[in-house]
Design a protein around this motif. Structure first.
Motif, PDB file in Angstrom:
ATOM      1  N   TRP A 110       0.821  -1.220   0.000  1.00  0.00           N
ATOM      2  CA  TRP A 110       0.000   0.000   0.000  1.00  0.00           C
ATOM      3  C   TRP A 110       0.859   1.277   0.000  1.00  0.00           C
ATOM      4  N   GLU A 158       5.990   3.238  -6.984  1.00  0.00           N
ATOM      5  CA  GLU A 158       6.756   4.000  -7.976  1.00  0.00           C
ATOM      6  C   GLU A 158       7.986   3.233  -8.445  1.00  0.00           C
ATOM      7  N   SER A 173       3.010   4.136  -1.762  1.00  0.00           N
ATOM      8  CA  SER A 173       3.172   4.744  -3.086  1.00  0.00           C
ATOM      9  C   SER A 173       4.628   4.803  -3.556  1.00  0.00           C
ATOM     10  N   TYR A 174       5.584   5.013  -2.642  1.00  0.00           N
ATOM     11  CA  TYR A 174       6.999   5.008  -3.040  1.00  0.00           C
ATOM     12  C   TYR A 174       7.409   3.619  -3.539  1.00  0.00           C
TER      13      TYR A 174
END
Ligand SMILES: N[C@@H](CCC(=O)N[C@@H](CS)C(=O)NCC(=O)O)C(=O)O
Ligand SMILES: N[C@@H](CCC(=O)N[C@@H](CS)C(=O)NCC(=O)O)C(=O)O
Ligand code: FES
Lengths: 104, 104
Positions: free
Chosen positions: A23, A29, A25-26
């Motif tokens: 969960w 990415e 985001s980094y």
């Protein structure tokens, strides 16, 4: 020590390894960056390993000095996190590292 | 309903509100963005509220359709997450929204 050995083995046997959380985001990415350049990393989702997740995260800190995710290894070498990996990509150094591994 | 009312009250009474998690880099990015432009948001760290954290996160989803953090409100209006906020900032629209609130 067992967990430490298993990490060393994992990063030695797999050209690109990402310790991640589903969960985060980094983490997303950095996973999609490798996907974009056509590389398929081995992804280990620390939040899906029950009690072993936090243990692994501590072992990684002991081995690399880095507690945070994502934690990226290329050719057995500790690269860093999302920011570090993106920096290498922008400098053109990521493809250099990867080409030394015969996987791109 | 009690928690829902408290969220509505919080975002109505505070010009900038960020629902965040302390260890989340996207949350850090949006907090430091506001700091850079000289705005001090009210920050609610969902991971520091014990059992109420996950409850609040669900309430926010009910109210805004957004389950993820960071969850940003300006002038009582739901703005979105990190990406949305950064987009507004780059378009110059963030300062417009903020100027309408007499806080910059
Ligand atoms: N600059 C680092 C930031 C890493 C970071 O702060 N990671 C956060 C998640 S985004 C983290 O691991 N927090 C502690 C945790 O999740 O256990 C990077 O680019 O990877
Ligand atoms: N595009 C969104 C991404 C939001 C997102 O995926 N947030 C993650 C953390 S980085 C999240 O809330 N995951 C579920 C959780 O932490 O409960 C944004 O820019 O804010
Ligand atoms: S948990 Fe939000 S960016 Fe990693």
């Amino acid at each position: 020590a067992r967990l430490e050995d298993s990490v060393k083995k994992t990063v030695a046997e797999n050209p690109v390894v990402i310790y991640s959380k589903t969960w985060c985001s980094y983490s997303m990415e950095v996973k999609s960056l490798f996907k974009r350049i056509g590389v398929e990393p081995l992804v280990i989702e620390l939040d899906q390993l029950g009690a072993q997740g936090p243990q692994l995260q501590k072992v990684l800190e002991r081995l690399t000095g880095q507690f945070t995710v994502p934690n990226v290894f290329i050719g057995g070498k500790h690269i860093g996190g999302c920011t570090d990996t993106v920096k290498l990509y922008r400098k053109g150094e990521l493809s250099t590292l990867l080409s030394e591994l015969d996987i791109d």
